[in-house]
Design an enzyme around this catalytic site. Structure first.
Site, PDB file in Angstrom:
ATOM      1  N   HIS A  16      44.497  32.972  48.175  1.00 19.57           N
ATOM      2  CA  HIS A  16      43.581  34.077  47.879  1.00 19.57           C
ATOM      3  C   HIS A  16      43.788  35.215  48.864  1.00 19.57           C
ATOM      4  O   HIS A  16      43.529  35.069  50.061  1.00 19.57           O
ATOM      5  CB  HIS A  16      42.143  33.558  47.959  1.00 19.57           C
ATOM      6  N   ARG A  17      44.313  36.329  48.373  1.00 18.94           N
ATOM      7  CA  ARG A  17      44.712  37.452  49.219  1.00 18.94           C
ATOM      8  C   ARG A  17      45.726  36.981  50.261  1.00 18.94           C
ATOM      9  O   ARG A  17      45.743  37.451  51.406  1.00 18.94           O
ATOM     10  CB  ARG A  17      43.502  38.118  49.868  1.00 18.94           C
ATOM     11  N   GLU A  43      47.285  35.372  45.150  1.00 17.95           N
ATOM     12  CA  GLU A  43      46.453  36.337  44.443  1.00 17.95           C
ATOM     13  C   GLU A  43      46.353  37.563  45.330  1.00 17.95           C
ATOM     14  O   GLU A  43      46.199  37.451  46.550  1.00 17.95           O
ATOM     15  CB  GLU A  43      45.066  35.740  44.184  1.00 17.95           C
ATOM     16  N   ASP A  45      45.168  42.067  45.344  1.00 13.71           N
ATOM     17  CA  ASP A  45      44.390  43.111  44.687  1.00 13.71           C
ATOM     18  C   ASP A  45      45.123  44.443  44.801  1.00 13.71           C
ATOM     19  O   ASP A  45      45.620  44.785  45.879  1.00 13.71           O
ATOM     20  CB  ASP A  45      43.023  43.240  45.358  1.00 13.71           C
ATOM     21  N   HIS A  58      41.597  45.100  48.705  1.00  8.25           N
ATOM     22  CA  HIS A  58      40.534  44.620  47.823  1.00  8.25           C
ATOM     23  C   HIS A  58      39.420  45.635  47.589  1.00  8.25           C
ATOM     24  O   HIS A  58      39.004  45.873  46.461  1.00  8.25           O
ATOM     25  CB  HIS A  58      39.922  43.334  48.385  1.00  8.25           C
ATOM     26  N   GLU A 113      45.639  41.240  40.678  1.00 10.23           N
ATOM     27  CA  GLU A 113      44.345  41.666  40.158  1.00 10.23           C
ATOM     28  C   GLU A 113      44.252  43.185  40.168  1.00 10.23           C
ATOM     29  O   GLU A 113      44.384  43.826  41.219  1.00 10.23           O
ATOM     30  CB  GLU A 113      43.191  41.080  40.976  1.00 10.23           C
ATOM     31  N   LYS A 115      42.350  46.399  40.244  1.00  4.14           N
ATOM     32  CA  LYS A 115      41.028  46.816  40.719  1.00  4.14           C
ATOM     33  C   LYS A 115      40.770  48.252  40.264  1.00  4.14           C
ATOM     34  O   LYS A 115      41.122  49.206  40.957  1.00  4.14           O
ATOM     35  CB  LYS A 115      40.966  46.740  42.242  1.00  4.14           C
ATOM     36  N   ASP A 236      41.475  30.431  50.185  1.00  2.00           N
ATOM     37  CA  ASP A 236      41.931  31.166  51.366  1.00  2.00           C
ATOM     38  C   ASP A 236      42.963  30.409  52.188  1.00  2.00           C
ATOM     39  O   ASP A 236      43.685  31.022  52.974  1.00  2.00           O
ATOM     40  CB  ASP A 236      40.739  31.504  52.259  1.00  2.00           C
TER      41      ASP A 236
END
Length: 247
Positions: A16-17, A43, A45, A58, A113, A115, A236
């Site tokens: 995640h990120r 993942e 953003d 993000h 993702e 945004k 994470d």
């Protein structure tokens, strides 16, 4: 064939990120560390900055994740580059992330993702598709967004690249139940871990959807997601997910 759609015998491990529990989120350090920790992918953003480049961050502003202030869409790439995103890291572009993860020994997956909730018609979807096409990495990319209209535009621009709709348990019913799904062709659902039960996942699978869940950080939640039959676990710490799954 897109690697996100390959059959699997265990949940995919998605940082995640990046490996954001161990390095500043959405930085090259976090993404490279996720590769080293044995993640299947990351993942990240993306949004558009003032000079038109697709940057990886993000929040709508740089206030939380850097030593600067201001809205990302109001700052040039040069101005963003001057900010410290943690431990001397800089805000990367999508191009840089694709290049940094291209050398992995396995097809390293990218969940991009989009945004664009605050500026839904700024051309972000077109720019993101152009970047992915330029690098020829369509077979390891999955697009996702909370905005079904963005998912619809991505389907029109790049029907060959799979898409996912994001939502969480605290959203209004029309978003939580994805009422606009028929208008946004997609293969994946991305509910948060608060929605995950075996019955919930089975219902989505019966509709032909794959399920990636987020943000999954505790051992109990990792095990619950895996035993519920999800396709991917977004957390994470890829190390923590691997440990909980016994990999």
């Amino acid at each position: 064939m897109n690697h996100w759609l390959n059959p699997i015998d265990r949940p995919l491990i998605i940082g995640h990120r990046g490996a954001s529990a161990h390095a500043p989120e959405n930085t090259l350090a976090a993404f490279v560390l996720a590769v080293a920790q044995g993640a299947d992918g990351i993942e990240l953003d993306v949004m558009r900055c003032a000079t038109g480049e697709v940057v990886v961050i993000h929040d709508d502003t740089v206030n939380r994740t850097t030593d600067g202030e201001g809205r990302v869409r109001a700052l040039s790439l040069a101005a963003l580059r001057r900010l410290d995103a943690g431990n001397g890291e800089r805000i990367p572009t999508l191009d840089e992330v694709i290049i940094a993860t291209a050398g992995a020994s396995r097809p390293f997956l990218l969940n991009i993702e989009v945004k664009n909730d605050a500026a839904p018609f700024d051309g972000l979807e077109r720019l993101v598709v152009e970047v992915v096409r330029r690098h020829g990495c369509e077979d390891r990319v999955l697009f996702s967004s909370f905005n079904p209209l963005a998912v619809r535009r991505l389907a029109q621009l790049a029907p060959d690249i799979p898409r996912g709709i994001l939502y969480h348990h605290a959203m209004p019913a029309y978003l939580r139940e994805v009422w606009l799904a028929p208008l946004a062709p997609h293969e994946f659902r991305h509910p948060d871990i608060g929605l995950i039960t075996p019955e919930f996942v089975a219902r989505l699978k019966a509709q032909g959807k794959r399920v990636n869940t987020w943000t999954v950080n505790t051992r109990a939640d990792i095990v619950r997601a895996a035993t519920s039959g999800v396709h991917g676990i977004i957390g994470d710490s890829p190390l923590a997910i691997r440990d909980a799954l016994g990999i």
